[in-house]
Write a protein that holds these residues in place. Structure first.
Motif, PDB file in Angstrom:
ATOM      1  N   UNK A   1      12.721 -45.951 -11.725  1.00 19.11           N
ATOM      2  CA  UNK A   1      11.898 -46.824 -10.866  1.00 19.11           C
ATOM      3  C   UNK A   1      10.844 -46.017 -10.124  1.00 19.11           C
ATOM      4  N   UNK A   2      11.323 -45.094  -9.267  1.00 13.54           N
ATOM      5  CA  UNK A   2      10.381 -44.242  -8.537  1.00 13.54           C
ATOM      6  C   UNK A   2       9.553 -43.422  -9.529  1.00 13.54           C
ATOM      7  N   UNK A   3      10.216 -42.932 -10.584  1.00  9.35           N
ATOM      8  CA  UNK A   3       9.458 -42.123 -11.556  1.00  9.35           C
ATOM      9  C   UNK A   3       8.421 -42.972 -12.295  1.00  9.35           C
ATOM     10  N   UNK A   4       8.765 -44.236 -12.581  1.00 10.95           N
ATOM     11  CA  UNK A   4       7.780 -45.139 -13.215  1.00 10.95           C
ATOM     12  C   UNK A   4       6.588 -45.352 -12.282  1.00 10.95           C
ATOM     13  N   UNK A   5       6.892 -45.548 -11.001  1.00 10.92           N
ATOM     14  CA  UNK A   5       5.806 -45.768 -10.034  1.00 10.92           C
ATOM     15  C   UNK A   5       4.889 -44.556  -9.950  1.00 10.92           C
ATOM     16  N   UNK A   6       5.497 -43.382  -9.962  1.00  6.49           N
ATOM     17  CA  UNK A   6       4.693 -42.147  -9.892  1.00  6.49           C
ATOM     18  C   UNK A   6       3.795 -42.040 -11.130  1.00  6.49           C
ATOM     19  N   UNK A   7       4.377 -42.349 -12.283  1.00  3.18           N
ATOM     20  CA  UNK A   7       3.580 -42.291 -13.515  1.00  3.18           C
ATOM     21  C   UNK A   7       2.406 -43.270 -13.441  1.00  3.18           C
ATOM     22  N   UNK A   8       2.664 -44.454 -12.882  1.00  5.35           N
ATOM     23  CA  UNK A   8       1.591 -45.446 -12.787  1.00  5.35           C
ATOM     24  C   UNK A   8       0.488 -44.982 -11.828  1.00  5.35           C
ATOM     25  N   UNK A 201      -4.712 -44.869   0.435  1.00 11.48           N
ATOM     26  CA  UNK A 201      -3.291 -45.204   0.505  1.00 11.48           C
ATOM     27  C   UNK A 201      -2.995 -46.189  -0.631  1.00 11.48           C
ATOM     28  N   UNK A 202      -1.807 -46.767  -0.629  1.00 18.04           N
ATOM     29  CA  UNK A 202      -1.440 -47.630  -1.758  1.00 18.04           C
ATOM     30  C   UNK A 202      -2.513 -48.675  -2.092  1.00 18.04           C
ATOM     31  N   UNK A 203      -3.065 -49.297  -1.060  1.00 13.66           N
ATOM     32  CA  UNK A 203      -3.992 -50.396  -1.297  1.00 13.66           C
ATOM     33  C   UNK A 203      -5.379 -49.985  -1.753  1.00 13.66           C
ATOM     34  N   UNK A 204      -5.736 -48.721  -1.530  1.00 13.08           N
ATOM     35  CA  UNK A 204      -7.144 -48.373  -1.757  1.00 13.08           C
ATOM     36  C   UNK A 204      -7.372 -46.972  -2.339  1.00 13.08           C
ATOM     37  N   UNK A 205      -6.321 -46.345  -2.896  1.00 12.36           N
ATOM     38  CA  UNK A 205      -6.501 -44.946  -3.326  1.00 12.36           C
ATOM     39  C   UNK A 205      -7.460 -44.794  -4.502  1.00 12.36           C
ATOM     40  N   UNK A 222       4.872 -45.862  -4.407  1.00 16.09           N
ATOM     41  CA  UNK A 222       5.862 -44.975  -5.038  1.00 16.09           C
ATOM     42  C   UNK A 222       7.292 -45.399  -4.688  1.00 16.09           C
ATOM     43  N   UNK A 223       7.534 -45.642  -3.403  1.00 16.08           N
ATOM     44  CA  UNK A 223       8.905 -45.886  -2.939  1.00 16.08           C
ATOM     45  C   UNK A 223       9.219 -47.363  -2.716  1.00 16.08           C
TER      46      UNK A 223
END
Ligand SMILES: *Cc1c(COP(=O)(O)O)cnc(C)c1O
Length: 226
Positions: A1-8, A201-205, A222-223
């Motif tokens: 899950x966290x690793x998938x998010x990081x990959x994305x 940040x998440x919304x605008x990186x 990520x989390x």
């Protein structure tokens, strides 16, 4: 899950770099782990993350002894002067220096502990009352003052952009900070190294990367939600 998010996140950073003609190696991903248990940080570490962002001194103190030695903690939250002593030997970079008085406190503590401390100046680009940071108008004077300190070393700038529905609304904020960053780097001020532009940040990186960010701070992406 966290690793998938990081990959994305990494895929999206790569795509933003491609659009902007940048090398993805120029962009460091900081996983913002505030409020998250150390197990979550370890999972991110397993997936290759080494840089973690926290906004409370206490969380850095609690989590850093429980993580592998290669883990690097970034202090990204408002720092009270009475907490400086506990954080300067644990954070690799303090992103949130928002007053000359705070920089003075870091200088004094760094001398006491015989340390050099890397910092970013936090800039409140949008001039929001709810946010800490120097205005763009006062930032150069502050930067010049702090440049004379012996233990404190400015490495760049940080901003927290406003919360917006559409990330494109923050493009102008990022453009303004990016321009100021380039202007300051051209001034070649002694003891000021413009090598870090911490924004997005998440919304605008993705928009931040398109506009020149060299560090992005991603928590929710990520989390998951806090
Ligand atoms: C919490 C926080 C972040 C990460 O926010 P997300 O929207 O969860 O990615 C980034 N920077 C700072 C300064 C923060 O406090």
């Amino acid at each position: 899950m966290i690793s998938d998010n990081i990959a994305e996140v990494k895929d999206r950073v790569a795509a933003a770099c491609l659009r902007a003609g940048r090398d993805p190696k120029e962009v460091t991903l900081i996983a913002v782990s505030k409020t998250k248990p150390v197990e979550a940080l370890r999972e991110a570490y397993q997936a290759g993350i080494r840089e973690f962002g926290e906004n409370k001194v206490q969380e850095i103190q609690e989590k850093s002894p429980l993580m592998p030695k290669e883990t690097r903690f970034h202090m990204i939250g408002h720092l009270q002067r009475n907490k400086v002593r506990q954080v300067i030997d644990k954070a690799v970079l303090i992103h949130s220096v928002d007053s000359v008085r705070l920089a003075e406190q870091i200088e004094a503590e760094a001398a006491r502990q015989d340390l050099d401390v890397d910092i970013l100046l936090e800039i409140n680009v949008a001039g929001e009352d709810s946010k800490y940071g120097f205005s763009l108008a006062e930032a150069e004077a502050a930067l010049r003052k702090i440049s004379h300190f012996k233990r404190v070393h400015i490495q760049g700038l940080m901003t927290i952009a406003p919360f917006v529905e559409n990330p494109g609304e923050n493009r102008d904020i990022f453009k303004k900070l990016s321009k100021f960053y380039v202007d300051m780097s051209h001034k070649n001020i002694d003891n000021v190294n413009m090598s870090v532009l911490s924004m997005g940040m998440t919304g605008d990186y993705e928009v931040a990367v398109e506009e020149g960010a060299t560090m992005i701070r991603v928590g929710t992406g990520i989390f998951g939600i806090r």
